[in-house]
Scaffold this active site. Structure first.
Site, PDB file in Angstrom:
ATOM      1  N   GLY A   1       0.815  -1.217   0.000  1.00 19.33           N
ATOM      2  CA  GLY A   1       0.000   0.000   0.000  1.00 19.33           C
ATOM      3  C   GLY A   1       0.845   1.262   0.000  1.00 19.33           C
TER       4      GLY A   1
ATOM      5  N   ARG B   1       1.419  -5.669  -5.072  1.00 20.09           N
ATOM      6  CA  ARG B   1       1.395  -6.596  -3.940  1.00 20.09           C
ATOM      7  C   ARG B   1       1.838  -8.014  -4.307  1.00 20.09           C
ATOM      8  NH1 ARG B   1      -0.587  -4.488   0.661  1.00 20.09           N
ATOM      9  NH2 ARG B   1      -2.140  -2.843   0.585  1.00 20.09           N
TER      10      ARG B   1
ATOM     11  N   ASP C   1       5.438  -5.193   6.831  1.00 17.01           N
ATOM     12  CA  ASP C   1       5.969  -6.406   7.468  1.00 17.01           C
ATOM     13  C   ASP C   1       6.065  -7.568   6.482  1.00 17.01           C
ATOM     14  OD1 ASP C   1       3.188  -6.308   7.446  1.00 17.01           O
ATOM     15  OD2 ASP C   1       2.937  -7.441   9.287  1.00 17.01           O
ATOM     16  N   ASP C   2       5.031  -7.756   5.659  1.00 19.02           N
ATOM     17  CA  ASP C   2       5.072  -8.869   4.706  1.00 19.02           C
ATOM     18  C   ASP C   2       6.186  -8.680   3.673  1.00 19.02           C
ATOM     19  OD1 ASP C   2       2.958 -10.350   5.765  1.00 19.02           O
ATOM     20  OD2 ASP C   2       1.452  -9.204   4.681  1.00 19.02           O
TER      21      ASP C   2
ATOM     22  N   LYS D   1       7.931   0.687   5.773  1.00 13.01           N
ATOM     23  CA  LYS D   1       6.821   1.506   5.269  1.00 13.01           C
ATOM     24  C   LYS D   1       5.490   0.937   5.695  1.00 13.01           C
ATOM     25  CE  LYS D   1       4.321  -0.010   2.640  1.00 13.01           C
ATOM     26  NZ  LYS D   1       3.450  -0.766   1.720  1.00 13.01           N
ATOM     27  N   THR D   2       4.546   1.702   6.027  1.00 12.59           N
ATOM     28  CA  THR D   2       3.111   1.401   6.093  1.00 12.59           C
ATOM     29  C   THR D   2       2.407   2.466   6.927  1.00 12.59           C
ATOM     30  OG1 THR D   2       1.327  -0.108   6.662  1.00 12.59           O
ATOM     31  CG2 THR D   2       3.275  -0.299   8.035  1.00 12.59           C
TER      32      THR D   2
ATOM     33  N   ASP E   1      -0.166   1.987   8.377  1.00 13.64           N
ATOM     34  CA  ASP E   1      -0.822   1.294   9.493  1.00 13.64           C
ATOM     35  C   ASP E   1      -0.055   1.426  10.812  1.00 13.64           C
ATOM     36  OD1 ASP E   1      -2.501   0.556   7.488  1.00 13.64           O
ATOM     37  OD2 ASP E   1      -2.269  -1.602   7.736  1.00 13.64           O
TER      38      ASP E   1
ATOM     39  N   LYS F   1     -26.824  17.443  14.812  1.00 15.56           N
ATOM     40  CA  LYS F   1     -27.923  16.540  14.469  1.00 15.56           C
ATOM     41  C   LYS F   1     -27.477  15.160  13.984  1.00 15.56           C
ATOM     42  CE  LYS F   1     -28.558  18.389   9.800  1.00 15.56           C
ATOM     43  NZ  LYS F   1     -29.468  18.981   8.848  1.00 15.56           N
ATOM     44  N   TYR F   2     -26.179  14.949  13.848  1.00 10.13           N
ATOM     45  CA  TYR F   2     -25.742  13.638  13.338  1.00 10.13           C
ATOM     46  C   TYR F   2     -24.741  12.964  14.262  1.00 10.13           C
ATOM     47  CZ  TYR F   2     -27.461  15.046   8.699  1.00 10.13           C
ATOM     48  OH  TYR F   2     -28.224  15.448   7.647  1.00 10.13           O
TER      49      TYR F   2
ATOM     50  N   MET G   1      -8.492   3.515   8.072  1.00  6.21           N
ATOM     51  CA  MET G   1      -7.640   2.427   7.595  1.00  6.21           C
ATOM     52  C   MET G   1      -6.714   1.909   8.677  1.00  6.21           C
ATOM     53  SD  MET G   1      -6.110   2.557   3.813  1.00  6.21           S
ATOM     54  CE  MET G   1      -7.083   1.898   2.461  1.00  6.21           C
ATOM     55  N   GLY G   2      -6.144   0.780   8.384  1.00  5.52           N
ATOM     56  CA  GLY G   2      -5.277   0.079   9.312  1.00  5.52           C
ATOM     57  C   GLY G   2      -5.792  -1.338   9.327  1.00  5.52           C
ATOM     58  N   ARG G   3      -5.210  -2.153   8.439  1.00  7.00           N
ATOM     59  CA  ARG G   3      -5.776  -3.480   8.199  1.00  7.00           C
ATOM     60  C   ARG G   3      -5.970  -4.280   9.478  1.00  7.00           C
ATOM     61  NH1 ARG G   3      -3.977  -5.765   3.627  1.00  7.00           N
ATOM     62  NH2 ARG G   3      -1.881  -5.056   4.125  1.00  7.00           N
TER      63      ARG G   3
ATOM     64  N   GLU H   1     -10.347  -0.080  10.943  1.00  8.01           N
ATOM     65  CA  GLU H   1     -10.734  -0.931   9.816  1.00  8.01           C
ATOM     66  C   GLU H   1     -10.715  -2.431  10.153  1.00  8.01           C
ATOM     67  OE1 GLU H   1      -9.141  -0.748   5.271  1.00  8.01           O
ATOM     68  OE2 GLU H   1      -7.650  -1.076   6.817  1.00  8.01           O
TER      69      GLU H   1
ATOM     70  N   ARG I   1      -3.257   8.093   2.012  1.00  9.75           N
ATOM     71  CA  ARG I   1      -2.069   7.285   1.710  1.00  9.75           C
ATOM     72  C   ARG I   1      -1.086   7.964   0.761  1.00  9.75           C
ATOM     73  NH1 ARG I   1      -3.413   1.112   0.571  1.00  9.75           N
ATOM     74  NH2 ARG I   1      -3.933   1.986  -1.459  1.00  9.75           N
TER      75      ARG I   1
HETATM   76  P1  FBP Z   1       0.494  -1.940   3.580  1.00 10.64           P
HETATM   77  O1  FBP Z   1       0.435  -2.793   4.812  1.00 10.64           O
HETATM   78  O2  FBP Z   1       0.940  -2.651   2.374  1.00 10.64           O
HETATM   79  O3  FBP Z   1       1.287  -0.686   3.832  1.00 10.64           O
HETATM   80  O4  FBP Z   1      -0.979  -1.424   3.247  1.00 10.64           O
HETATM   81  C1  FBP Z   1      -1.818  -1.007   4.256  1.00 10.64           C
HETATM   82  C2  FBP Z   1      -3.180  -0.599   3.771  1.00 10.64           C
HETATM   83  O5  FBP Z   1      -3.195   0.769   3.467  1.00 10.64           O
HETATM   84  C3  FBP Z   1      -4.218  -0.953   4.820  1.00 10.64           C
HETATM   85  O6  FBP Z   1      -4.399   0.111   5.716  1.00 10.64           O
HETATM   86  C4  FBP Z   1      -5.427  -1.291   3.984  1.00 10.64           C
HETATM   87  O7  FBP Z   1      -6.226  -2.253   4.627  1.00 10.64           O
HETATM   88  C5  FBP Z   1      -4.826  -1.898   2.758  1.00 10.64           C
HETATM   89  O8  FBP Z   1      -3.568  -1.305   2.602  1.00 10.64           O
HETATM   90  C6  FBP Z   1      -5.660  -1.666   1.526  1.00 10.64           C
HETATM   91  O9  FBP Z   1      -5.100  -2.360   0.465  1.00 10.64           O
HETATM   92  P2  FBP Z   1      -5.303  -2.023  -1.062  1.00 10.64           P
HETATM   93  O10 FBP Z   1      -4.414  -0.870  -1.366  1.00 10.64           O
HETATM   94  O11 FBP Z   1      -4.823  -3.232  -1.756  1.00 10.64           O
HETATM   95  O12 FBP Z   1      -6.733  -1.681  -1.267  1.00 10.64           O
END
Ligand code: FBP
Length: 545
Positions: A77, A141, A171-172, A198-199, A201, A238-239, A246-248, A307, A421
């Site tokens: 990402g 990816r 990490d991956d 990088k990330t 998240d 009113k809402y 985000m943040g898998r 997320e 992002r």
């Molecule tokens: P990375 O871990 O590769 O940095 O990506 C994180 C992220 O931005 C998450 O927050 C989100 O769930 C995911 O990528 C979304 O993936 P995609 O870009 O494939 O829609």
């Protein structure tokens, strides 16, 4: 490329470097290291790159270096600052020897395998300094983990005379960088592999890595938007705004935004798991908070939702683990898409089937369908913000009938992810990323492989930052992925006994009931240091500042 006035001014910004990187460096090596878990398994899998010392650079003597050709890959990402890692790397290898060359592989690790690349010249690099995005070479990816991919990679690396590869990823991707480093070392191919953390998240961090790049800018961007919504919310009154962030997996982004904006509610997935909460418990927690504000006449508020929440609800987590195993078999891969749900239903345990059937249909089918190439559920596709608000509305109806609630509940939904992002990097990320890239060139010049570039002490002024490298194997343990035990970098989740969460927990009852919103406003690039050069609140609290 046409540029805005801000972009023109911004491209002239010279990112700051740690003092140790401002001249020739010497390499100070620490003691041999161990992996964070499963030491004997990791040692066996990485005989050439296991146990190496942590490195710190300090001022050294000037040396002559031959030109070096380096390749770079952006993986996964997007995260603000990626272009600065590349420009720092470019400037770093040119300062080692002006005849050095940098090649970028196109659209992520797949570019290495498919031999798609460009030479990154000074003209190209200058176009992208201090800009957001990964568009200089694109990202992807593709998972680099098979020998045939490594072999295809070495063919193009040899053709281009590349002696070092820098993989910028989470990490991956850094796990894969380590596997590649080990493979090339074992085969004595003479190619070094260096990773960069990088990330957005924020979950690639540990004792050696203070933060992953992009987290700072993404959180500041989301916090600006949340602040704007809170101002609107407090104007119209009113809402209830349900805002998914985000943040898998980890809830670092939601927590940081809560620290910056002081919303009424912020869920933290790690706490939901720790307290063994069910989906109904989560819904009740929100409904009770809504009812409390309604009792004061306040029928409005903000709820931040990480997320990855759904994956942390223990019963759903168990279900996902079984679905992952069931879907990883060759037989399951052959099943037509429209038959997949029936297939999983007939292959999971009774207990998990019950949980599966209790979920709203679209959430259940999302959990049972596609995984990303690393085997992760694509949580960004699950509309948790809508799911929760609908369930809260139902709960409030029941509470109304029981005389426990008297108010109005109108909702708005938001998902902030892609908005942050590719934002132009904050000064923090611009400096941090440039330093990470420049530092990678020093790791390369010192012959290192299987290391991640690290910059520490980043809540201090940039000149005092500490530059060095950490062996990637040190961060690894064994975990189940796609149905098999694999060596992976341990993900850093929100620690419930850590300072950022504890601070939030001490304040949330107050923020929940009384309107205490903070409106952080947009990222500032030019102006006083206390406005422009601050790190995240998370990092400051972690470092006791
Ligand atoms: P990375 O871990 O590769 O940095 O990506 C994180 C992220 O931005 C998450 O927050 C989100 O769930 C995911 O990528 C979304 O993936 P995609 O870009 O494939 O829609």
């Amino acid at each position: 490329m046409e540029k805005s006035a801000l972009q023109i001014a911004r491209s002239a910004y010279q990112p700051k470097l740690p003092k140790a990187l401002q001249g020739p460096v010497a390499c100070k090596e620490g003691k041999p290291t161990e992996s964070v878990g499963n030491q004997s398994d990791i040692k066996k899998l990485f005989p050439n790159t296991y146990g190496m010392p942590v490195i710190e650079f300090e001022a050294g003597e000037k040396k002559d270096f031959a030109p070096i050709n380096v390749g770079v890959i952006l993986s996964g990402g997007q995260a603000p600052g990626g272009h600065n890692v590349i420009s720092g790397l470019f400037d770093g290898i040119k300062s080692i020897n002006p005849d050095s060359k940098l090649y970028g592989f196109i659209l992520g690790p797949g570019g290495l395998v498919d031999h798609k690349y460009i030479e990154l010249t000074a003209d190209i690099i200058d176009e992208y300094r201090n800009t957001g995005g990964f568009d200089i070479i694109g990202s992807g990816r593709t998972k680099l983990e098979e020998e045939w991919q490594f072999e295809k990679g070495i063919t193009i690396l040899r053709e281009l005379g590349i002696k070092a590869l820098v993989i910028i990823g989470g990490d991956d991707s850094n796990t894969n960088a380590c596997v590649l480093a080990e493979y090339y070392a074992a085969k004595e191919y003479g190619v070094q592999v260096i990773g960069c953390p990088k990330t957005i998240d924020g979950d690639l961090k540990n004792e050696q890595i203070e933060t992953s790049f992009g987290f700072d800018t993404a959180c500041k961007t989301y916090s600006e938007l949340i602040g704007n919504i809170q101002r609107d919310c407090n104007s119209a009154r009113k809402y209830w705004h349900f805002i998914k962030l985000m943040g898998r997996s980890a809830s670092h982004i939601a927590l940081e935004c809560a620290l910056q904006c002081q919303p009424n509610i912020c869920l933290v997935s790690e706490e939901v798991e720790e307290k063994n909460m069910s989906l109904d418990d989560v819904v009740k927690y929100i409904a009770d908070a809504v009812a409390l504000r309604a009792a004061d006449g306040n029928n409005y508020g903000t709820v931040l939702i990480p997320e990855g929440l759904i994956e942390f609800i223990p019963a759903i987590k168990k279900l996902i683990a079984e679905l992952n195993d069931v879907l990883a078999t060759p037989e399951a891969k052959e099943i037509a898409r429209n038959k997949q749900i029936d297939y999983v239903k007939s292959h999971i345990s009774e207990e998990n089937l019950k949980v599966f059937n209790s979920l709203p249909t679209d959430v259940a089918s999302q959990l049972a369908l596609d995984r990303d190439p690393h085997g992760n559920v694509q949580v960004s596709l699950i509309e948790t913000e809508k799911l929760l608000s609908h369930m809260v509305a139902d709960k409030l109806e029941k509470m109304k009938k029981a005389g426990q609630y008297d108010g109005k509940f109108a909702t708005q939904h938001h998902f902030f992810g892609y908005e942050g992002r590719c934002a132009a990097p904050s000064n923090y990320d611009a400096d941090y990323c440039y330093s990470l890239g420049f530092n990678a060139s020093r790791l390369i010049a010192n012959g290192k492989t299987g290391y991640m570039s690290i910059i520490k002490n980043t809540t201090a002024p940039a000149a005092e930052w500490i530059a060095g490298g950490v062996p990637i194997t040190m961060m690894m343990n064994m975990e189940k992925r796609n149905g098999k035990m694999k060596p992976v970098i341990r993900k850093a989740l929100v620690e419930l006994d850590g300072a950022p969460f504890k601070y939030f927990a001490s304040k949330r009852a107050n923020w929940g009931r009384y309107t205490s919103y903070v409106y952080p406003g947009p990222i500032q690039y030019f102006g006083p240091t206390e406005v422009c050069d601050q790190s995240t609140i998370t990092l400051k609290l972690e470092q006791g500042k």
